[in-house]
Motif scaffolding. Structure first.
Motif, PDB file in Angstrom:
ATOM      1  N   LEU A 296       0.830  -1.209   0.000  1.00  0.00           N
ATOM      2  CA  LEU A 296       0.000   0.000   0.000  1.00  0.00           C
ATOM      3  C   LEU A 296       0.865   1.259   0.000  1.00  0.00           C
ATOM      4  CD1 LEU A 296      -2.913  -0.943   2.437  1.00  0.00           C
ATOM      5  CD2 LEU A 296      -2.936  -0.892  -0.066  1.00  0.00           C
ATOM      6  N   SER A 297       2.006   1.192   0.677  1.00  0.00           N
ATOM      7  CA  SER A 297       2.913   2.349   0.657  1.00  0.00           C
ATOM      8  C   SER A 297       3.443   2.578  -0.753  1.00  0.00           C
ATOM      9  CB  SER A 297       4.074   2.127   1.631  1.00  0.00           C
ATOM     10  OG  SER A 297       3.616   2.014   2.959  1.00  0.00           O
ATOM     11  N   ALA A 298       3.770   1.476  -1.456  1.00  0.00           N
ATOM     12  CA  ALA A 298       4.247   1.599  -2.832  1.00  0.00           C
ATOM     13  C   ALA A 298       3.157   2.174  -3.734  1.00  0.00           C
ATOM     14  CB  ALA A 298       4.716   0.238  -3.347  1.00  0.00           C
ATOM     15  N   LEU A 299       1.918   1.722  -3.540  1.00  0.00           N
ATOM     16  CA  LEU A 299       0.809   2.243  -4.336  1.00  0.00           C
ATOM     17  C   LEU A 299       0.579   3.724  -4.050  1.00  0.00           C
ATOM     18  CD1 LEU A 299      -1.724  -0.726  -4.039  1.00  0.00           C
ATOM     19  CD2 LEU A 299      -0.460  -0.030  -6.079  1.00  0.00           C
ATOM     20  N   SER A 300       0.745   4.124  -2.788  1.00  0.00           N
ATOM     21  CA  SER A 300       0.572   5.532  -2.440  1.00  0.00           C
ATOM     22  C   SER A 300       1.625   6.399  -3.105  1.00  0.00           C
ATOM     23  CB  SER A 300       0.636   5.706  -0.917  1.00  0.00           C
ATOM     24  OG  SER A 300      -0.408   4.998  -0.283  1.00  0.00           O
ATOM     25  N   ASP A 301       2.806   5.793  -3.333  1.00  0.00           N
ATOM     26  CA  ASP A 301       3.894   6.531  -3.980  1.00  0.00           C
ATOM     27  C   ASP A 301       3.794   6.505  -5.503  1.00  0.00           C
ATOM     28  OD1 ASP A 301       4.894   7.082  -1.498  1.00  0.00           O
ATOM     29  OD2 ASP A 301       6.310   5.410  -1.483  1.00  0.00           O
ATOM     30  N   GLY A 302       2.727   5.895  -6.035  1.00  0.00           N
ATOM     31  CA  GLY A 302       2.527   5.865  -7.480  1.00  0.00           C
ATOM     32  C   GLY A 302       3.018   4.617  -8.160  1.00  0.00           C
ATOM     33  N   ASP A 303       3.531   3.642  -7.400  1.00  0.00           N
ATOM     34  CA  ASP A 303       4.027   2.391  -7.992  1.00  0.00           C
ATOM     35  C   ASP A 303       2.868   1.401  -8.084  1.00  0.00           C
ATOM     36  OD1 ASP A 303       5.478   0.278  -8.904  1.00  0.00           O
ATOM     37  OD2 ASP A 303       6.520  -0.130  -7.022  1.00  0.00           O
ATOM     38  N   SER A 304       2.061   1.535  -9.115  1.00  0.00           N
ATOM     39  CA  SER A 304       0.842   0.725  -9.235  1.00  0.00           C
ATOM     40  C   SER A 304       1.006  -0.399 -10.242  1.00  0.00           C
ATOM     41  CB  SER A 304      -0.345   1.619  -9.630  1.00  0.00           C
ATOM     42  OG  SER A 304      -0.047   2.325 -10.830  1.00  0.00           O
ATOM     43  N   ASP A 305       2.160  -1.080 -10.212  1.00  0.00           N
ATOM     44  CA  ASP A 305       2.339  -2.194 -11.139  1.00  0.00           C
ATOM     45  C   ASP A 305       1.486  -3.376 -10.698  1.00  0.00           C
ATOM     46  OD1 ASP A 305       4.385  -4.354  -9.731  1.00  0.00           O
ATOM     47  OD2 ASP A 305       4.669  -2.313  -9.012  1.00  0.00           O
ATOM     48  N   HIS A 306       1.263  -4.285 -11.622  1.00  0.00           N
ATOM     49  CA  HIS A 306       0.328  -5.384 -11.385  1.00  0.00           C
ATOM     50  C   HIS A 306       0.789  -6.292 -10.249  1.00  0.00           C
ATOM     51  CE1 HIS A 306      -3.150  -7.685 -12.576  1.00  0.00           C
ATOM     52  NE2 HIS A 306      -2.427  -8.794 -12.669  1.00  0.00           N
ATOM     53  N   GLU A 307       2.089  -6.539 -10.134  1.00  0.00           N
ATOM     54  CA  GLU A 307       2.589  -7.441  -9.106  1.00  0.00           C
ATOM     55  C   GLU A 307       2.376  -6.863  -7.710  1.00  0.00           C
ATOM     56  OE1 GLU A 307       3.764 -10.562  -7.177  1.00  0.00           O
ATOM     57  OE2 GLU A 307       3.438 -10.505  -9.348  1.00  0.00           O
TER      58      GLU A 307
ATOM     59  N   MET B 235      -6.483   5.572  -1.517  1.00  0.00           N
ATOM     60  CA  MET B 235      -5.355   4.984  -0.807  1.00  0.00           C
ATOM     61  C   MET B 235      -5.417   5.308   0.685  1.00  0.00           C
ATOM     62  SD  MET B 235      -4.023   3.169  -3.000  1.00  0.00           S
ATOM     63  CE  MET B 235      -2.953   2.526  -1.719  1.00  0.00           C
ATOM     64  N   LYS B 236      -5.895   6.495   1.039  1.00  0.00           N
ATOM     65  CA  LYS B 236      -6.063   6.814   2.459  1.00  0.00           C
ATOM     66  C   LYS B 236      -7.093   5.891   3.093  1.00  0.00           C
ATOM     67  CE  LYS B 236      -6.131  10.963   4.037  1.00  0.00           C
ATOM     68  NZ  LYS B 236      -6.446  12.393   4.304  1.00  0.00           N
ATOM     69  N   THR B 237      -8.156   5.580   2.346  1.00  0.00           N
ATOM     70  CA  THR B 237      -9.167   4.640   2.855  1.00  0.00           C
ATOM     71  C   THR B 237      -8.574   3.257   3.035  1.00  0.00           C
ATOM     72  OG1 THR B 237     -10.932   5.883   1.749  1.00  0.00           O
ATOM     73  CG2 THR B 237     -11.415   3.604   2.388  1.00  0.00           C
ATOM     74  N   PHE B 238      -7.768   2.793   2.076  1.00  0.00           N
ATOM     75  CA  PHE B 238      -7.138   1.478   2.177  1.00  0.00           C
ATOM     76  C   PHE B 238      -6.164   1.421   3.356  1.00  0.00           C
ATOM     77  CE2 PHE B 238      -7.758   0.456  -2.611  1.00  0.00           C
ATOM     78  CZ  PHE B 238      -9.040  -0.005  -2.328  1.00  0.00           C
ATOM     79  N   LEU B 239      -5.388   2.479   3.553  1.00  0.00           N
ATOM     80  CA  LEU B 239      -4.443   2.501   4.672  1.00  0.00           C
ATOM     81  C   LEU B 239      -5.183   2.480   6.008  1.00  0.00           C
ATOM     82  CD1 LEU B 239      -1.891   5.109   3.279  1.00  0.00           C
ATOM     83  CD2 LEU B 239      -1.436   2.686   3.714  1.00  0.00           C
ATOM     84  N   LYS B 240      -6.300   3.209   6.075  1.00  0.00           N
ATOM     85  CA  LYS B 240      -7.112   3.190   7.293  1.00  0.00           C
ATOM     86  C   LYS B 240      -7.685   1.793   7.528  1.00  0.00           C
ATOM     87  CE  LYS B 240     -11.204   5.391   9.334  1.00  0.00           C
ATOM     88  NZ  LYS B 240     -12.264   6.405   9.119  1.00  0.00           N
ATOM     89  N   ALA B 241      -8.128   1.149   6.449  1.00  0.00           N
ATOM     90  CA  ALA B 241      -8.667  -0.210   6.567  1.00  0.00           C
ATOM     91  C   ALA B 241      -7.576  -1.180   7.007  1.00  0.00           C
ATOM     92  CB  ALA B 241      -9.267  -0.650   5.232  1.00  0.00           C
ATOM     93  N   MET B 242      -6.348  -0.980   6.553  1.00  0.00           N
ATOM     94  CA  MET B 242      -5.254  -1.847   6.974  1.00  0.00           C
ATOM     95  C   MET B 242      -5.013  -1.725   8.476  1.00  0.00           C
ATOM     96  SD  MET B 242      -1.258  -1.676   5.894  1.00  0.00           S
ATOM     97  CE  MET B 242      -1.162  -0.112   6.784  1.00  0.00           C
ATOM     98  N   ASP B 243      -5.091  -0.518   9.005  1.00  0.00           N
ATOM     99  CA  ASP B 243      -4.931  -0.331  10.448  1.00  0.00           C
ATOM    100  C   ASP B 243      -6.030  -1.061  11.213  1.00  0.00           C
ATOM    101  OD1 ASP B 243      -2.748   1.227   9.888  1.00  0.00           O
ATOM    102  OD2 ASP B 243      -3.819   3.138  10.079  1.00  0.00           O
ATOM    103  N   VAL B 244      -7.263  -0.976  10.714  1.00  0.00           N
ATOM    104  CA  VAL B 244      -8.374  -1.682  11.363  1.00  0.00           C
ATOM    105  C   VAL B 244      -8.157  -3.189  11.283  1.00  0.00           C
ATOM    106  CG1 VAL B 244     -10.850  -2.162  11.260  1.00  0.00           C
ATOM    107  CG2 VAL B 244     -10.016   0.178  10.933  1.00  0.00           C
TER     108      VAL B 244
END
Length: 747
Positions: A27-38, A88-97
């Motif tokens: 998720l940190s990589a996706l937040s930084d714009g690294d949205s590759d498929h892997e 991405m903020k929603t996903f990061l919040k969900a990860m904390d939960v």
């Protein structure tokens, strides 16, 4: 059996920790714009694995939330959802939960249900916004006024004329329903997955179609008698009928992650069905089946309702499985907290264990050689015995290094945990801060890894609250609105160096000094250097916060940091440039167990100096020694001046030596982590060896200039010197200012 289940549950929670780390990294990589498929697949797999394992143990709350989280990530995986900043903020919040729900299932503190429901609603909003039908735009103006119209009906006479509507076309046939048959392999269950997850995925496809329903039939014909039932063998298969509107591509998506451990086929109702191949038979021969094939069960549930149980075999002896499915999918009660025994464990690369075993084998051979030599009676064995002992010493050192390598753990687990600390601090302070990580693969002793969490938490919270400016202040200073904090780790001079660097406003030294005077930490007439003012923030009770909040104001955070770092044998230093930012540097030993040391004699006592601190050794040339007005000495070595420290006198073991006594004395040039140097005067250098570190504070008390103690081979106790403390004391003594002005500390 309870003990075995507890062990399995413990392994599950260890795997959850690893999956959460992978989720954080992705998720940190996706937040930084690294949205590759892997990267997206890795994030999806992490949540999927946690959900699958939780379903196996009936952790209802965890399964329900993970399922919604997984469904939202599936839209990201299929490309229907774009990873915007808000998503991405929603996903990061969900990860904390999700992390908190795992902790709750492990027996930790309960999670606020309101917080869980809020995060789940945000995820469902993402799911529903993905391709959901939008309401038609209003085409009638709001100020429209209907106008009544009068008309007179005109009577018309006509006779019906029969018309032949048969144009020779056959009526269109209804599209047959989709039939999915699947049979899991044993390996699917062994890796923590479950057929219930597949049924949940297929059910979601069915209910997504308007008026859709799913018919699931469990084939129990391969089920053996109860007394011959093997918990590790797959005996069941399923036949699922889906609405015709469900695409085969979406069905393939459900089986993507288990295609290598589950046979499945897709056909249409009425066509010849391809029965999935039965897995290779196990060594146990199953007796005749005792249960008939279960009757089909129709599941038709709206999305808003709790999902109904999917599998319901008819035979009473097998009613346990459907109940487990029902509880895992649609449980409405709070799952009881599980108090699994907390057993510390680590994961080790296999090659490290193999290396250790090889060394132990060589040690056994060396021991046998020494025993054989000891049984010989001739006088020519002395040389061979010495060689064998030297060989065993080398092997012992290699084994010690191998054990330390096994204990070594990367700091990644602690560093990634700090992402959440920064997010929560940003939420409290209404600031936008990005945490950058470097050197996550740096390895240190696992004891240090466990004890780094609290100091780093306090320092990062302090950096967000006090270091990074408010958005309007950053913009006024020509900085971007988004602040940055760099958390890095690396090895330097046999130690680990951790730095926390922010691009904030730096330390306001005038305000720090005024606050310290106001709180009685320093005298009002104190004259302090910049470094001394910086270090005031570590004083107990110091805080520049105007009000007490959940984040700061109590004056205990940075004091806790310093005490924790000192207890680990480390040092913390500060560098700050007003308007540019502050850097905190933590210097820690690589291990708390052993160190390479140099044995020296000083004042008739044997002491140990860490090899990592020694730069060089030499004899003193009296022409290079200079006397200071206060009676101290400095020495010039190749044009560089540094304090000359008579070690025995510094530790109170003897009187200060005369200038004549210093001539031709032995010195060790030592260096601290920040590059400061000093020359230690010793009586003799005896040897170089490895020593086991023993805490002197726990067994006696803290001694200035001494970091720990050890037991030598002859049974005597030797002190391990604290080189940074000795250098710091010597440098302060060279300062010409009076001590009461230099320190200015209030009594």
């Amino acid at each position: 059996m309870s003990g075995d289940m507890d062990d399995i549950l413990l392994v599950f929670f260890q795997e959850c920790d690893e999956q959460l780390q992978e989720l954080e990294r992705g998720l940190s990589a996706l937040s930084d714009g690294d949205s590759d498929h892997e990267t997206i697949n890795a994030v999806f797999r992490a949540v999927h694995s946690i959900k699958g394992g939780a379903a196996s143990f009936g952790l209802e709350n965890l399964v329900r939330f993970a399922h919604v989280f997984e469904s939202s990530l599936d839209g990201l995986r299929s490309g229907r959802i774009v990873p915007t900043h808000d998503i991405m903020k929603t996903f990061l919040k969900a990860m904390d939960v999700l992390s908190d729900l795992v902790s709750e299932a492990r027996g930790g503190a309960g999670v606020d249900h309101v917080r869980v429901a809020e995060s789940q609603s945000e995820l469902e909003a993402i799911i529903n916004s993905d391709g959901a039908p939008k309401p038609a735009e209003e085409v009638v103006p709001q100020d429209f006024v209907p106008v009544p119209m009068d008309f007179v009906p005109v009577p018309m006479d006509f006779e019906p004329i029969p018309v032949d509507m048969d144009f020779g076309f056959d009526a269109p046939e209804a599209t047959p329903d989709l039939v999915v048959s699947f049979r899991p392999h044993d390996a699917m269950y062994e890796r923590g997955d479950d057929a219930r997850n597949l049924l949940i995925g297929l059910r979601d496809l069915a209910v997504a179609v308007e008026g859709g329903a799913m018919t699931a039939t469990c084939d129990t014909s391969g089920l053996p008698a109860f007394n011959a039932l093997s918990p590790t063998r797959s005996c069941l298969s399923w036949r699922v009928v889906l609405p015709a509107a469900v695409s085969e591509e979406s069905v393939h998506g459900v089986f993507d992650w288990v295609s290598d451990v589950c046979d499945f086929s897709i056909t249409h109702e009425g066509a010849a069905e391809e029965t999935p191949a039965e897995p290779e038979p196990a060594a146990i021969v199953a007796p005749e089946p005792v249960a008939p094939v279960a009757a089909p069960v129709v599941v038709s549930a709206p999305v808003a309702q709790a999902p109904a149980p999917v599998v319901a075999p008819a035979a009473p002896v097998h009613d346990v499985a459907p109940a487990a499915v029902t509880n895992a999918i649609a449980g409405n009660q709070q799952a009881p907290a599980r108090k699994a025994e907390q057993v510390a464990s680590i994961r080790v690369d296999l090659h490290r264990i193999d290396d250790l075993m090889d060394l132990v084998g060589e040690l056994v051979i060396a021991q046998a050689a020494i025993e054989a030599l000891s049984r010989r009676n001739d006088g020519s064995i002395q040389q061979e015995l010495t060689q064998s002992i030297n060989s065993m010493q080398s092997l012992t050192r290699d084994i010690q290094d191998a054990v330390m390598a096994v204990r070594a753990q990367p700091v990644r687990s602690v560093f990634q945990r700090m992402q959440r600390v920064v997010r929560e601090a940003c939420s409290m302070t209404k600031k936008d801060v990005v945490l950058l990580l470097e050197g996550e693969d740096t390895e240190v002793d696992r004891t240090l890894v466990e004890k780094l969490t609290d100091p780093l938490t306090h320092m990062l919270r302090n950096a967000v609250d006090h270091g990074i400016e408010k958005v309007e202040d950053r913009l006024a200073a020509g900085k971007p609105a988004e602040g940055h904090i760099l958390l890095s780790a690396g090895h330097r001079s046999g130690r680990i160096l951790i730095t926390i660097k922010d691009d904030g406003g730096g330390i306001n030294r005038q305000r720090v000094l005024e606050t310290a005077v106001k709180r009685g930490i320093v005298a009002p007439d104190a004259v302090l250097s910049d470094d001394e003012i910086n270090n005031l923030i570590f004083a107990p009770g110091f805080s520049t916060a105007a009000t007490v909040s959940d984040l700061s104001g109590r004056g205990v955070g940075m004091d806790v940091v310093k005490q924790a770092i000192l207890s680990l044998g480390g040092r913390v230093t500060i560098q700050s440039v007003p308007g540019e930012g502050t850097t905190f540097s933590l210097s820690l030993p690589l291990t708390l167990a052993v160190l390479d040391g140099m044995l020296i004699e000083a004042g008739e006592s044997t002491m140990v100096i860490p090899i990592s601190s020694v730069v060089e050794t030499m004899m003193i040339d009296h022409r290079d020694v200079y006397l200071l007005p206060d009676g101290g000495n400095i020495i010039s070595i190749r044009g560089t001046c540094m304090p000359l420290i008579p070690l025995a006198a510094e530790l109170g073991l003897s009187k200060a030596p005369t200038q004549e006594a210093l001539a031709n004395a032995v010195i060790l040039v030592v260096e601290n982590e920040s590059g400061g140097r000093a020359a230690l005067v010793v009586d003799e250098i005896r040897d170089q060896t490895q020593v086991v570190i023993k805490s002197i504070e726990k067994n006696y008390r803290q001694i200035s200039g001494v970091s720990a103690a050890t037991i030598l081979g002859d049974g005597s106790v030797s002190l391990i010197l604290d080189v940074p403390a000795l250098i710091g004391t010597a440098i302060r003594k060279i300062d010409n200012r009076p001590s009461n002005v230099r320190t200015g500390l209030a009594a």
